[in-house]
Design a protein around this motif. Structure first.
Motif, PDB file in Angstrom:
ATOM      1  N   GLY B  27       0.810  -1.213   0.000  1.00 48.96           N
ATOM      2  CA  GLY B  27       0.000   0.000   0.000  1.00 48.96           C
ATOM      3  C   GLY B  27       0.845   1.266   0.000  1.00 48.96           C
ATOM      4  O   GLY B  27       0.525   2.245  -0.692  1.00 48.96           O
ATOM      5  N   GLU B  46      -5.841   1.807   6.731  1.00 47.75           N
ATOM      6  CA  GLU B  46      -5.000   0.866   7.479  1.00 47.75           C
ATOM      7  C   GLU B  46      -5.641   0.622   8.835  1.00 47.75           C
ATOM      8  O   GLU B  46      -5.882   1.554   9.588  1.00 47.75           O
ATOM      9  CB  GLU B  46      -3.585   1.432   7.624  1.00 47.75           C
ATOM     10  CG  GLU B  46      -2.685   0.625   8.556  1.00 47.75           C
ATOM     11  CD  GLU B  46      -2.589  -0.858   8.199  1.00 47.75           C
ATOM     12  OE1 GLU B  46      -2.128  -1.183   7.094  1.00 47.75           O
ATOM     13  OE2 GLU B  46      -3.006  -1.707   9.047  1.00 47.75           O
ATOM     14  N   ALA B  48      -4.348  -0.900  11.365  1.00 52.99           N
ATOM     15  CA  ALA B  48      -3.412  -0.718  12.481  1.00 52.99           C
ATOM     16  C   ALA B  48      -3.201   0.780  12.731  1.00 52.99           C
ATOM     17  O   ALA B  48      -3.653   1.622  11.965  1.00 52.99           O
ATOM     18  CB  ALA B  48      -2.090  -1.396  12.172  1.00 52.99           C
ATOM     19  N   GLY B  53       2.580  -2.930   8.084  1.00 54.30           N
ATOM     20  CA  GLY B  53       2.022  -4.253   7.775  1.00 54.30           C
ATOM     21  C   GLY B  53       2.813  -5.357   8.442  1.00 54.30           C
ATOM     22  O   GLY B  53       3.008  -5.351   9.665  1.00 54.30           O
ATOM     23  N   THR B  54       3.306  -6.301   7.645  1.00 56.42           N
ATOM     24  CA  THR B  54       4.143  -7.397   8.129  1.00 56.42           C
ATOM     25  C   THR B  54       5.154  -6.926   9.164  1.00 56.42           C
ATOM     26  O   THR B  54       5.366  -7.574  10.190  1.00 56.42           O
ATOM     27  CB  THR B  54       4.921  -8.001   6.935  1.00 56.42           C
ATOM     28  OG1 THR B  54       3.994  -8.647   6.078  1.00 56.42           O
ATOM     29  CG2 THR B  54       5.956  -9.002   7.396  1.00 56.42           C
ATOM     30  N   TRP B  55       5.757  -5.776   8.892  1.00 57.76           N
ATOM     31  CA  TRP B  55       6.871  -5.316   9.730  1.00 57.76           C
ATOM     32  C   TRP B  55       6.396  -4.506  10.915  1.00 57.76           C
ATOM     33  O   TRP B  55       7.184  -4.078  11.746  1.00 57.76           O
ATOM     34  CB  TRP B  55       7.898  -4.568   8.861  1.00 57.76           C
ATOM     35  CG  TRP B  55       8.403  -5.523   7.822  1.00 57.76           C
ATOM     36  CD1 TRP B  55       8.036  -5.553   6.510  1.00 57.76           C
ATOM     37  CD2 TRP B  55       9.267  -6.647   8.024  1.00 57.76           C
ATOM     38  NE1 TRP B  55       8.635  -6.622   5.878  1.00 57.76           N
ATOM     39  CE2 TRP B  55       9.396  -7.306   6.780  1.00 57.76           C
ATOM     40  CE3 TRP B  55       9.950  -7.159   9.133  1.00 57.76           C
ATOM     41  CZ2 TRP B  55      10.171  -8.456   6.614  1.00 57.76           C
ATOM     42  CZ3 TRP B  55      10.734  -8.300   8.966  1.00 57.76           C
ATOM     43  CH2 TRP B  55      10.833  -8.937   7.717  1.00 57.76           C
ATOM     44  N   TYR B  60       8.503 -10.106  16.872  1.00 55.35           N
ATOM     45  CA  TYR B  60       9.095 -11.157  17.707  1.00 55.35           C
ATOM     46  C   TYR B  60      10.614 -11.025  17.750  1.00 55.35           C
ATOM     47  O   TYR B  60      11.221 -10.473  16.829  1.00 55.35           O
ATOM     48  CB  TYR B  60       8.678 -12.542  17.196  1.00 55.35           C
ATOM     49  CG  TYR B  60       9.055 -12.834  15.752  1.00 55.35           C
ATOM     50  CD1 TYR B  60      10.338 -13.247  15.407  1.00 55.35           C
ATOM     51  CD2 TYR B  60       8.116 -12.694  14.734  1.00 55.35           C
ATOM     52  CE1 TYR B  60      10.681 -13.516  14.098  1.00 55.35           C
ATOM     53  CE2 TYR B  60       8.452 -12.952  13.417  1.00 55.35           C
ATOM     54  CZ  TYR B  60       9.739 -13.364  13.103  1.00 55.35           C
ATOM     55  OH  TYR B  60      10.073 -13.621  11.796  1.00 55.35           O
ATOM     56  N   ALA B  64      13.605 -10.604  11.170  1.00 58.89           N
ATOM     57  CA  ALA B  64      14.485  -9.984  10.182  1.00 58.89           C
ATOM     58  C   ALA B  64      14.073 -10.478   8.803  1.00 58.89           C
ATOM     59  O   ALA B  64      13.368 -11.479   8.683  1.00 58.89           O
ATOM     60  CB  ALA B  64      15.942 -10.372  10.451  1.00 58.89           C
ATOM     61  N   CYS B  65      14.519  -9.774   7.773  1.00 58.67           N
ATOM     62  CA  CYS B  65      14.213 -10.249   6.424  1.00 58.67           C
ATOM     63  C   CYS B  65      15.220 -11.315   6.011  1.00 58.67           C
ATOM     64  O   CYS B  65      16.300 -11.433   6.601  1.00 58.67           O
ATOM     65  CB  CYS B  65      14.212  -9.093   5.429  1.00 58.67           C
ATOM     66  SG  CYS B  65      15.727  -8.133   5.393  1.00 58.67           S
ATOM     67  N   ASP B  66      14.880 -12.105   5.017  1.00 58.42           N
ATOM     68  CA  ASP B  66      15.856 -13.078   4.524  1.00 58.42           C
ATOM     69  C   ASP B  66      16.174 -12.871   3.045  1.00 58.42           C
ATOM     70  O   ASP B  66      16.809 -13.712   2.413  1.00 58.42           O
ATOM     71  CB  ASP B  66      15.445 -14.520   4.846  1.00 58.42           C
ATOM     72  CG  ASP B  66      14.088 -14.873   4.288  1.00 58.42           C
ATOM     73  OD1 ASP B  66      13.566 -14.098   3.466  1.00 58.42           O
ATOM     74  OD2 ASP B  66      13.545 -15.929   4.671  1.00 58.42           O
ATOM     75  N   THR B 113      -8.426   2.221  10.670  1.00 60.70           N
ATOM     76  CA  THR B 113      -9.637   2.159   9.852  1.00 60.70           C
ATOM     77  C   THR B 113      -9.657   0.827   9.134  1.00 60.70           C
ATOM     78  O   THR B 113      -8.785   0.556   8.310  1.00 60.70           O
ATOM     79  CB  THR B 113      -9.642   3.310   8.821  1.00 60.70           C
ATOM     80  OG1 THR B 113      -9.519   4.544   9.521  1.00 60.70           O
ATOM     81  CG2 THR B 113     -10.922   3.286   8.009  1.00 60.70           C
ATOM     82  N   VAL B 145      -3.621  -5.906   1.041  1.00 61.10           N
ATOM     83  CA  VAL B 145      -3.726  -6.436   2.402  1.00 61.10           C
ATOM     84  C   VAL B 145      -2.739  -7.567   2.670  1.00 61.10           C
ATOM     85  O   VAL B 145      -2.742  -8.144   3.750  1.00 61.10           O
ATOM     86  CB  VAL B 145      -5.154  -6.929   2.714  1.00 61.10           C
ATOM     87  CG1 VAL B 145      -6.147  -5.785   2.592  1.00 61.10           C
ATOM     88  CG2 VAL B 145      -5.550  -8.066   1.783  1.00 61.10           C
ATOM     89  N   GLY B 146      -1.908  -7.834   1.684  1.00 58.65           N
ATOM     90  CA  GLY B 146      -0.859  -8.824   1.932  1.00 58.65           C
ATOM     91  C   GLY B 146      -1.367 -10.243   1.833  1.00 58.65           C
ATOM     92  O   GLY B 146      -2.571 -10.488   1.768  1.00 58.65           O
ATOM     93  N   SER B 149      -0.716 -11.982   6.310  1.00 58.17           N
ATOM     94  CA  SER B 149      -1.000 -11.075   7.411  1.00 58.17           C
ATOM     95  C   SER B 149      -2.008 -11.645   8.416  1.00 58.17           C
ATOM     96  O   SER B 149      -2.105 -11.158   9.521  1.00 58.17           O
ATOM     97  CB  SER B 149      -1.452  -9.710   6.891  1.00 58.17           C
ATOM     98  OG  SER B 149      -2.592  -9.842   6.090  1.00 58.17           O
ATOM     99  N   ALA B 404       9.832  -9.853  -2.571  1.00 59.08           N
ATOM    100  CA  ALA B 404       8.413  -9.567  -2.774  1.00 59.08           C
ATOM    101  C   ALA B 404       8.201  -8.112  -3.194  1.00 59.08           C
ATOM    102  O   ALA B 404       7.206  -7.787  -3.833  1.00 59.08           O
ATOM    103  CB  ALA B 404       7.635  -9.847  -1.491  1.00 59.08           C
TER     104      ALA B 404
END
Ligand SMILES: Cc1cc2nc3c(=O)[nH]c(=O)nc-3n(C[C@H](O)[C@H](O)[C@H](O)COP(=O)(O)OP(=O)(O)OC[C@H]3O[C@@H](n4cnc5c(N)ncnc54)[C@H](O)[C@@H]3O)c2cc1C
Lengths: 280, 501
Positions: B27, B46, B48, B53-55, B60, B64-66, B113, B145-146, B149, B404
């Protein structure tokens, strides 16, 4: 042969003895054919181990293993081998010829005199006439070959890969590249041929739509040679790859994209064009 | 937030040209693309309180990204000072915040929202959208929206009866005190391998419940030096080379997934050698050895997961879970593990997207009904009977081997061109034809044939278990995704009333 699950390997009689080839073609596969010619000291497997299966997902692919007798060889002999495979495996159907390094020299020579057999020509890290920088390397190669084959394997690793490629590997990984290098029995005769290459006259006769690919960090067939081929061939386009001479190992995916796009529509890009780098 | 740029009519309906749902990479990137092309009339919803989003959700320990950060970032916003090859969650989240701020998107985002329902209004060729903070009317709806998620909770007997601390990895309970506790982790996928080494440091005892062992390859992470960071800033072409090097290396690895035995074996050998080098106990190493073809499920990267199993306080449990009890977990063979905390690293709903139940197209049919046999879309973005709807990171966009963000950016370029076409053509709507969608899906199926994902050796979220088709994954190179789906062509759409250029 574990090149690709569909690849069948066999030997046909060529004018100078048996020629080994690997072919994914099978009845009912009407996809266009790409024929790969490897470079000095290599085989279809060692030079195209990744490119071959990438191409085979979209094309019929044939790889020729060049036969180099101990007694020496000329470009014309290698041309005859390739033509023999073309006639035996793909008669009446023009193929996309892709040559790498010495294979590019052979491919260009095939194109000069057998245009009707080809739909397109791709010359990767090739050259037209050996120059003094290349002969100096060849001389060092010969001395190391005679005196110190361990140092020779290190030297060959040093000259084949681009410096950024080697620098981004660990010492252990570089060591593994050195240790994995096999000195093919055909090498001395092939290196002797490499000293004497001059196909300038042949190159002038090429009418096949051509893609010339030069490698920016190439120390063995430095990129000036590819630029010169681009100048010499009328119907040519030019692309650069950011690797050393070992482009098929350093960045097979980028090379695949160049080759796949080009052989799928050889004349889509007009002659004289320098292809934009692919950005991501 | 300000709404001044958008028309708020008497009924309290906000009219806007483009409504985007979701403020993650998809987005935010879509918004930035529109803004950079001079479009002002768009709103991003959004649910949240923040972008990311994911991040934003995945906080946790160890997150981290891979995919290397220089590649896992927008091409139009390269960042010279990434601290490491693989940045951790806080740095990635900060990057997305900064992007939203500096691209001027904050005025366009409506936080907290939630989009509840969107209905295609055929009479007026607009989307009527109901949200938790008022109604919207938009010509174009973009779902961002991924696909990873919605946390997936395991359907294990008694899981709701556990009395102590319990949470999903994407909803980490930072208030829970895990120090010195007996902790159970269910799962051994991408998240678990990042969480396990971190929890092992604090737990008195950590039990990892593994159903299927993943392939894990080395993760060449390191910090960038100050010299490198300033070189990237001063010579941006060196940063581009870094990015491109990562991209093409990943593309090269893709050949390993095509089912060429020699390449698959070479890649699997790297992973298995990594395992043998890092795990002391041969019995544990055996349990950590995958039982399916390399690449069939996502190949993971870690240098600290395997060594965790050499620790005395860590136990690998491969006996299937029979039930969760109020006090812990009981396995099929009757072993009882007493636990103070249960962490569910059980992944996400990838094949049945919740948003599909909330979007209703021509004739009031929901996207989930249309997708009852598995999700699919023309060019991965457009669905017949859902005019002017574009889906980012939806069906057939998962790569498994590359970034991605590269995929999403290809889609953003396509969507932006489609919007331009809509303006220039004077059409009210763009609806893709059934025939075009069918041809596209056939092309994907042909491409996927012979890949390891469909060889049946594993059960993975790449494949929709309802129809056995590859609905989440793009079964080809990343660069081919862009070649196929990166630029708009009106011909597959119902535009025959117009003379095509
Ligand atoms: C832990 C983890 C690590 C990952 N690492 C990588 C990696 O290294 N490389 C890689 O390429 N990919 C990675 N991924 C995949 C990752 O999901 C994508 O790269 C990318 O972040 C997806 O972005 P998105 O914007 O499409 O979706 P999301 O980031 O999921 O954002 C979707 C947003 O939409 C909002 N939303 C959903 N429904 C509604 C609604 N009804 N109303 C309002 N808002 C709504 C959500 O709140 C969320 O903020 C990882 C995923 C996870 C979970």
């Amino acid at each position: 042969m574990d090149l690709h699950p569909d690849a069948v390997s066999d030997v046909i009689a060529g004018p100078n003895g048996g020629v080994r080839y690997h072919d994914t073609g099978r009845p009912g596969d009407f996809r266009s054919t790409v024929l790969l010619i490897h470079g000095t000291g290599g085989t279809t497997k060692s030079h195209f181990g990744t490119l071959f299966p990438m191409l085979a997902a979209r094309h019929r692919v044939i790889g020729v293993d060049l036969a180099v007798p101990d007694g020496g060889v000329e470009v014309g002999d290698l041309v005859n081998d390739v033509v023999a495979v073309l006639e035996a495996r793909a008669a009446g159907e023009p193929v996309a010829l892709v040559g790498y390094s010495l294979g590019a020299v052979v491919a260009a020579a095939v194109a000069a005199d057998h245009a009707p057999l080809l739909s397109s020509l791709t010359l990767v890290a090739g050259w037209m006439r050996t120059d003094s920088q290349q002969r100096l390397r060849n001389t060092v190669w010969r001395k190391l070959f005679e005196r110190d084959q361990e140092a020779l394997r290190e030297y060959m690793t040093f000259t084949s890969y681009g410096s950024p490629f080697l620098a981004s590997r660990t010492d252990a990984e570089v060591r593994a590249l050195v240790d994995a290098r096999e000195l093919a029995a055909s090498l001395p005769a092939t290196m002797d041929l490499n000293r004497r290459i001059d196909i300038s006259a042949e190159v002038g006769r090429i009418v096949t739509p051509t893609l010339v690919v030069g490698a920016v960090d190439d120390q063995m067939a430095p990129i000036r040679h590819s630029r010169l081929l681009f100048g010499a061939i009328d119907d040519a386009r030019f692309a650069e790859v950011a690797t050393g001479h070992a482009v098929t190992v350093e960045n097979p995916a980028y090379l695949f994209k160049l080759v796949d796009d080009f052989v799928s529509a050889p004349s889509a890009v007009p002659p004289g064009t320098v292809l934009e780098p692919i950005t991501v | 937030m300000t709404r001044t740029k958008h028309d708020d009519d008497a009924d309290g309906v906000t009219e806007v040209d483009v409504l985007i749902v979701g403020a993650g990479f998809g987005g935010i990137g879509m918004g930035a693309t529109l803004a950079r092309r001079g479009r002002r009339s768009f709103v991003i919803l959004e649910r949240a309180a923040e972008v990311g989003g994911t991040w934003w959700y995945n906080t946790y320990p160890g997150a981290a990204c891979d995919v290397p950060s220089h590649l896992y970032s927008f091409s139009f916003r390269l960042k010279p000072d990434w601290s490491r090859i693989f940045a951790t969650q806080p740095e990635i989240l900060e990057y997305l915040r900064e992007t939203a701020r500096e691209e001027g998107l904050l005025d366009h985002i409506s936080f907290e929202t939630e989009m509840r329902q969107a209905h295609w209004n055929a009479a007026e060729s607009v989307w009527d959208v109901d949200t938790s903070a008022g109604r919207y009317r938009a010509r174009t709806l973009v779902s961002a929206v991924g696909h990873l998620s919605e946390p997936r909770l395991p359907s294990i007997e008694g899981v709701e009866t556990f009395e102590d601390t319990k949470f999903h990895s994407a909803r980490w309970n930072h208030d829970a005190d895990l120090e010195g506790k007996q902790i159970g982790i269910i799962g051994s996928g991408a998240t678990a391998i990042q969480v396990v080494p971190e929890l092992a440091k604090v737990a008195s005892r950590l039990v990892v419940f593994q159903r299927s062992a993943p392939y894990i390859t080395p993760r060449p992470d390191r910090a960038y030096t100050d010299a490198e960071k300033r070189m990237f800033a001063r010579l941006p072409e060196t940063m581009r080379e870094e990015r491109e090097g990562f991209f093409w290396a990943n593309e090269g690895r893709y050949a390993q997934r095509r089912g060429t035995p020699s390449l698959v074996k070479a890649a699997a050998d790297v992973a298995l050698a990594h395992l043998r080098r890092q795990v002391d106990d041969p019995e544990i190493a055996r349990k950590l050895t995958p039982d399916y073809t390399f690449g069939c499920k996502r190949v993971l990267k870690s240098d600290d997961y395997y060594p965790t199993f050499n620790r005395p306080n860590v136990l690998l449990e491969t006996d299937p879970i029979a039930r969760v009890t109020p006090r812990g977990i009981e396995t099929a063979s009757g072993t009882e593990h007493d636990l103070d905390a249960l962490v569910l690293c059980t992944g996400f709903e990838a094949t049945d997207l919740p948003i599909a139940h909330q979007i209703f197209g021509v004739g009031g049919v929901s996207l989930s009904e249309r997708w009852s046999g598995g999700m699919q879309a023309y060019a991965t973005m457009a669905v017949p009977e859902f005019p002017n709807l574009w889906i980012i990171n939806g069906p057939n966009t998962g790569l498994g081997h590359n970034s991605a963000v590269y995929v999403a950016e290809s889609q953003m370029a396509y969507i932006a061109e489609a919007l331009d076409y809509l303006d220039e053509s004077g059409l009210d709507e763009l609806e893709v034809t059934e025939a075009a969608e069918e041809t596209f899906m056939q092309m994907l199926e042909d491409t996927a044939r012979g890949t390891v994902w469909l060889d049946g050796s594993c059960r993975s979220w790449y494949v929709d278990q309802r129809n056995g088709r590859l609905t989440t994954l793009w079964p080809d190179f990343a660069h081919s995704f862009r070649a196929v789906n990166g630029s708009f062509d009106p011909r597959p759409y119902q535009v025959d009333q117009l003379a095509l250029p």
